[in-house]
Design a protein around this motif. Structure first.
Motif, PDB file in Angstrom:
ATOM      1  N   ASP A 289      30.536  -5.837  -2.999  1.00  0.00           N
ATOM      2  CA  ASP A 289      31.120  -5.020  -1.921  1.00  0.00           C
ATOM      3  C   ASP A 289      31.853  -3.812  -2.512  1.00  0.00           C
ATOM      4  O   ASP A 289      31.758  -2.686  -2.010  1.00  0.00           O
ATOM      5  CB  ASP A 289      32.082  -5.914  -1.119  1.00  0.00           C
ATOM      6  CG  ASP A 289      32.765  -5.131  -0.017  1.00  0.00           C
ATOM      7  OD1 ASP A 289      32.038  -4.556   0.803  1.00  0.00           O
ATOM      8  OD2 ASP A 289      34.014  -5.087   0.011  1.00  0.00           O
ATOM      9  N   THR A 290      32.566  -4.056  -3.618  1.00  0.00           N
ATOM     10  CA  THR A 290      33.297  -2.976  -4.281  1.00  0.00           C
ATOM     11  C   THR A 290      32.322  -1.917  -4.808  1.00  0.00           C
ATOM     12  O   THR A 290      32.576  -0.720  -4.736  1.00  0.00           O
ATOM     13  CB  THR A 290      34.140  -3.572  -5.445  1.00  0.00           C
ATOM     14  OG1 THR A 290      34.965  -4.583  -4.892  1.00  0.00           O
ATOM     15  CG2 THR A 290      34.993  -2.534  -6.122  1.00  0.00           C
ATOM     16  N   THR A 291      31.198  -2.393  -5.319  1.00  0.00           N
ATOM     17  CA  THR A 291      30.161  -1.470  -5.810  1.00  0.00           C
ATOM     18  C   THR A 291      29.716  -0.557  -4.672  1.00  0.00           C
ATOM     19  O   THR A 291      29.582   0.646  -4.839  1.00  0.00           O
ATOM     20  CB  THR A 291      28.956  -2.280  -6.345  1.00  0.00           C
ATOM     21  OG1 THR A 291      29.443  -3.179  -7.322  1.00  0.00           O
ATOM     22  CG2 THR A 291      27.896  -1.393  -6.955  1.00  0.00           C
ATOM     23  N   LYS A 292      29.503  -1.155  -3.517  1.00  0.00           N
ATOM     24  CA  LYS A 292      29.072  -0.396  -2.335  1.00  0.00           C
ATOM     25  C   LYS A 292      30.120   0.644  -1.936  1.00  0.00           C
ATOM     26  O   LYS A 292      29.808   1.783  -1.633  1.00  0.00           O
ATOM     27  CB  LYS A 292      28.896  -1.359  -1.150  1.00  0.00           C
ATOM     28  CG  LYS A 292      27.467  -1.558  -0.774  1.00  0.00           C
ATOM     29  CD  LYS A 292      27.319  -2.231   0.572  1.00  0.00           C
ATOM     30  CE  LYS A 292      25.899  -2.197   1.047  1.00  0.00           C
ATOM     31  NZ  LYS A 292      24.868  -2.125   0.051  1.00  0.00           N
ATOM     32  N   ARG A 293      31.370   0.214  -1.965  1.00  0.00           N
ATOM     33  CA  ARG A 293      32.428   1.113  -1.483  1.00  0.00           C
ATOM     34  C   ARG A 293      32.816   2.183  -2.481  1.00  0.00           C
ATOM     35  O   ARG A 293      33.328   3.235  -2.105  1.00  0.00           O
ATOM     36  CB  ARG A 293      33.691   0.304  -1.197  1.00  0.00           C
ATOM     37  CG  ARG A 293      33.572  -0.610  -0.017  1.00  0.00           C
ATOM     38  CD  ARG A 293      34.914  -1.199   0.161  1.00  0.00           C
ATOM     39  NE  ARG A 293      34.887  -2.404   0.944  1.00  0.00           N
ATOM     40  CZ  ARG A 293      35.900  -2.750   1.716  1.00  0.00           C
ATOM     41  NH1 ARG A 293      36.959  -1.987   1.789  1.00  0.00           N
ATOM     42  NH2 ARG A 293      35.838  -3.870   2.382  1.00  0.00           N
ATOM     43  N   ILE A 294      32.646   1.898  -3.773  1.00  0.00           N
ATOM     44  CA  ILE A 294      33.126   2.843  -4.787  1.00  0.00           C
ATOM     45  C   ILE A 294      31.979   3.522  -5.533  1.00  0.00           C
ATOM     46  O   ILE A 294      31.907   4.748  -5.593  1.00  0.00           O
ATOM     47  CB  ILE A 294      34.075   2.127  -5.791  1.00  0.00           C
ATOM     48  CG1 ILE A 294      35.333   1.647  -5.052  1.00  0.00           C
ATOM     49  CG2 ILE A 294      34.442   3.054  -6.959  1.00  0.00           C
ATOM     50  CD1 ILE A 294      36.263   0.783  -5.883  1.00  0.00           C
ATOM     51  N   LEU A 295      31.080   2.689  -6.090  1.00  0.00           N
ATOM     52  CA  LEU A 295      30.043   3.278  -6.955  1.00  0.00           C
ATOM     53  C   LEU A 295      29.018   4.094  -6.187  1.00  0.00           C
ATOM     54  O   LEU A 295      28.609   5.171  -6.626  1.00  0.00           O
ATOM     55  CB  LEU A 295      29.298   2.158  -7.685  1.00  0.00           C
ATOM     56  CG  LEU A 295      29.727   1.853  -9.106  1.00  0.00           C
ATOM     57  CD1 LEU A 295      28.705   0.954  -9.771  1.00  0.00           C
ATOM     58  CD2 LEU A 295      29.892   3.134  -9.915  1.00  0.00           C
ATOM     59  N   GLU A 296      28.608   3.565  -5.043  1.00  0.00           N
ATOM     60  CA  GLU A 296      27.559   4.275  -4.296  1.00  0.00           C
ATOM     61  C   GLU A 296      28.026   5.644  -3.820  1.00  0.00           C
ATOM     62  O   GLU A 296      27.344   6.643  -4.074  1.00  0.00           O
ATOM     63  CB  GLU A 296      27.019   3.391  -3.165  1.00  0.00           C
ATOM     64  CG  GLU A 296      26.186   2.251  -3.749  1.00  0.00           C
ATOM     65  CD  GLU A 296      25.619   1.297  -2.708  1.00  0.00           C
ATOM     66  OE1 GLU A 296      25.672   1.608  -1.504  1.00  0.00           O
ATOM     67  OE2 GLU A 296      25.117   0.230  -3.122  1.00  0.00           O
ATOM     68  N   PRO A 297      29.216   5.744  -3.163  1.00  0.00           N
ATOM     69  CA  PRO A 297      29.664   7.105  -2.801  1.00  0.00           C
ATOM     70  C   PRO A 297      29.945   7.970  -4.030  1.00  0.00           C
ATOM     71  O   PRO A 297      29.767   9.182  -3.983  1.00  0.00           O
ATOM     72  CB  PRO A 297      30.933   6.872  -1.981  1.00  0.00           C
ATOM     73  CG  PRO A 297      31.306   5.452  -2.162  1.00  0.00           C
ATOM     74  CD  PRO A 297      30.083   4.709  -2.599  1.00  0.00           C
ATOM     75  N   PHE A 298      30.349   7.347  -5.131  1.00  0.00           N
ATOM     76  CA  PHE A 298      30.589   8.129  -6.349  1.00  0.00           C
ATOM     77  C   PHE A 298      29.292   8.802  -6.809  1.00  0.00           C
ATOM     78  O   PHE A 298      29.256  10.009  -7.060  1.00  0.00           O
ATOM     79  CB  PHE A 298      31.150   7.230  -7.469  1.00  0.00           C
ATOM     80  CG  PHE A 298      31.377   7.971  -8.755  1.00  0.00           C
ATOM     81  CD1 PHE A 298      32.568   8.632  -8.986  1.00  0.00           C
ATOM     82  CD2 PHE A 298      30.380   8.059  -9.723  1.00  0.00           C
ATOM     83  CE1 PHE A 298      32.769   9.358 -10.154  1.00  0.00           C
ATOM     84  CE2 PHE A 298      30.568   8.787 -10.883  1.00  0.00           C
ATOM     85  CZ  PHE A 298      31.774   9.426 -11.101  1.00  0.00           C
TER      86      PHE A 298
END
Ligand code: AMP
Length: 467
Positions: A289-298
């Motif tokens: 979930d953190t990947t989705k919220r942070i890495l993807e928009p990054f």
């Protein structure tokens, strides 16, 4: 085709524990002849760079490795395939022309950059301009670490969860913003300040004096011309790492650093006194979930801004009651996070970094040992304040022979045939275990073997995860 070296699984661990070798750390080598031979240059001199060199040296691609400037432990490594000693070169990590000339002369196939400073100076752009392959972020991408104002604005623009914040070039406006947060806030100098440019304030008086120190008193020089002021976030702090190739980002398992000098997270902030991986504070589902919220928009934001982010992204994240929030971005491997990650990584690191630099990371799946890893930093007495150098270190051989244990050197040097202390953080004593408890016991067992005058280390690395 690359044939992967056989590797141990968790059930093998306790079998190999009884043997006097570290098969889990260095699996037996089986190298085919068709491997691409490569000369590698690693830039940096700390524990992170020792871990990088150690892992790169296990790759069948590594024919020769140089490290600039390296340390005494790095100089003891050998490539597994060709049994060539790693050579330390007397060139500073910021001597860009010197490093380029060396890489050209030695026909280096891939240069790997450890620390943030050469990245911020544009070493990647400089090498690429001269036709050399180099792993690390380019100067534009390095801004995520070298400018907190840049990072904060990017996070806000691309909806990456972070603290409520303002950015200021004017001290009076900055103080007013602190007041709007009730004085409980964090004042951050914009630029690189040797990890010291972040001041945590409990009330308005402390906030005003932090703003005055940074912006008027110039406590961190030009790095404090602008500041970011963030609301103070409460929660558990974790380190995330992701390897990126411009389009694809591959997230690592979780880890946690211990930044304060003393047990129980007391004392001054340091570069890091120990790490462990994985951390129980973030489940696999939460990490996804953190990947989705942070890495993807990054990654989306980078593409939109035309930033070619190839290298390592290391967000410092606070797990708050309202979800994970990014405190800062680093644009390189963490130290000592690298020590625990690379002892767990099963992939060939040469292949991964080459793919990250080439934009072909999507083809690779990261594979991790199911074991846990703990790294205990042994530091010079007085660190992070003043400390003496040149203390003789004993017991390294005995510690190094313990199963599933690797002693990474940071501030060490060779003097008159003896290994001596040469920096604040001296060693990163790292061990793998079937779980965190076993890894912790093994790391501290190794620490017991090592002695130098004034040695200090925390006795509670990974304890939070076990309590
Ligand atoms: P940074 O270099 O921005 O990561 O800050 C250094 C350390 O200060 C972090 O590792 C945190 O422990 C702490 N810190 C930074 N920002 C905040 C914040 N907004 N709230 C609470 N602690 C923070």
């Amino acid at each position: 085709m690359v044939v992967k070296a056989a590797h141990c699984v968790a059930s093998d661990l306790w079998k190999v524990q009884r043997e006097k070798c570290s098969k889990l750390l260095c699996p037996p080598a089986r190298f085919p002849d068709s491997i691409r031979a490569m000369n590698l240059l690693v830039i940096g001199s700390g524990g992170r760079e020792h871990a990088l060199v150690w892992k790169l040296a296990q790759s069948p691609h590594a024919t020769r490795i140089w490290c600039a400037p390296g340390n005494a432990g790095i100089a003891q490594e050998r490539t597994r395939k060709t049994s060539q000693a790693v050579e330390c070169v007397n060139l500073g990590a910021e001597d860009l022309p010197g490093l380029l000339a060396f890489a050209q002369e030695r026909k280096i196939d891939l240069t790997i950059v450890g620390p943030d400073n050469p990245l911020a100076l544009g070493i990647v752009d400089f090498f690429q301009k001269h036709g050399l392959k180099i792993w690390g972020v380019n100067q534009r991408a390095a801004q995520f670490e070298s400018s907190k104002v840049f990072s904060q604005k990017f996070m806000e623009k691309y909806g990456i969860p972070t603290a409520a914040a303002g950015t200021f070039a004017d001290a009076a406006a900055a103080k007013q913003f602190c007041a709007s947060l009730g004085g409980r806030c964090v004042v951050k100098a914009d630029g690189l300040a040797l990890g010291k440019g972040v001041l945590i304030c409990a009330n308005q008086a402390e906030a005003e004096s932090a703003v005055a120190d940074i912006m008027v008193g110039k406590a961190f020089g030009a790095a404090g011309a602008r500041v970011v002021i963030q609301e103070f976030l409460e929660g558990v702090e974790v380190s995330l790492h992701a390897l990126c190739d411009g389009r694809t980002a591959k997230i690592f398992p979780t880890s946690q650093d211990h930044k304060r000098a003393l047990d129980g997270d007391r004392g001054l902030n340091t570069g890091g006194m120990g790490t462990y991986s994985p951390t129980p504070f973030l489940s696999d589902a939460q990490l996804a979930d953190t990947t989705k919220r942070i890495l993807e928009p990054f990654m989306r934001g980078c593409v939109a801004e035309g930033i070619d982010y190839r290298g390592l992204l290391y967000p410092g994240v606070m797990l708050t009651k309202t979800g994970p929030k990014v405190l800062e971005f680093n644009a390189r491997f963490g130290d000592p996070e690298t020590q625990v990650y690379l002892t767990r990584l099963e992939n060939d690191l040469v292949e991964l970094l080459d793919a990250s630099a080439s934009g072909t990371l999507a083809k690779h799946e990261l594979r991790w040992k199911p074991a846990a890893s703990v790294c205990v930093v042994m530091a010079s007495g007085g660190y992070p304040g003043n400390y003496a150098k040149g203390k003789i270190i004993s017991g390294l051989d005995a510690a190094g022979k313990l199963p599933n244990t690797k002693v990474f050197h940071a501030g060490t040097a060779l003097k008159d045939g003896q290994i001596v202390t040469n920096g604040g953080r001296v060693l990163g004593v790292t061990a793998l275990g079937k779980d965190l408890r076993a890894a912790q016991v093994a790391a501290y067992a190794a620490v017991q073997n090592i002695h130098f005058d004034g040695a200090q280390f925390r006795r509670d690395i990974a304890a939070k995860a076990l309590s």
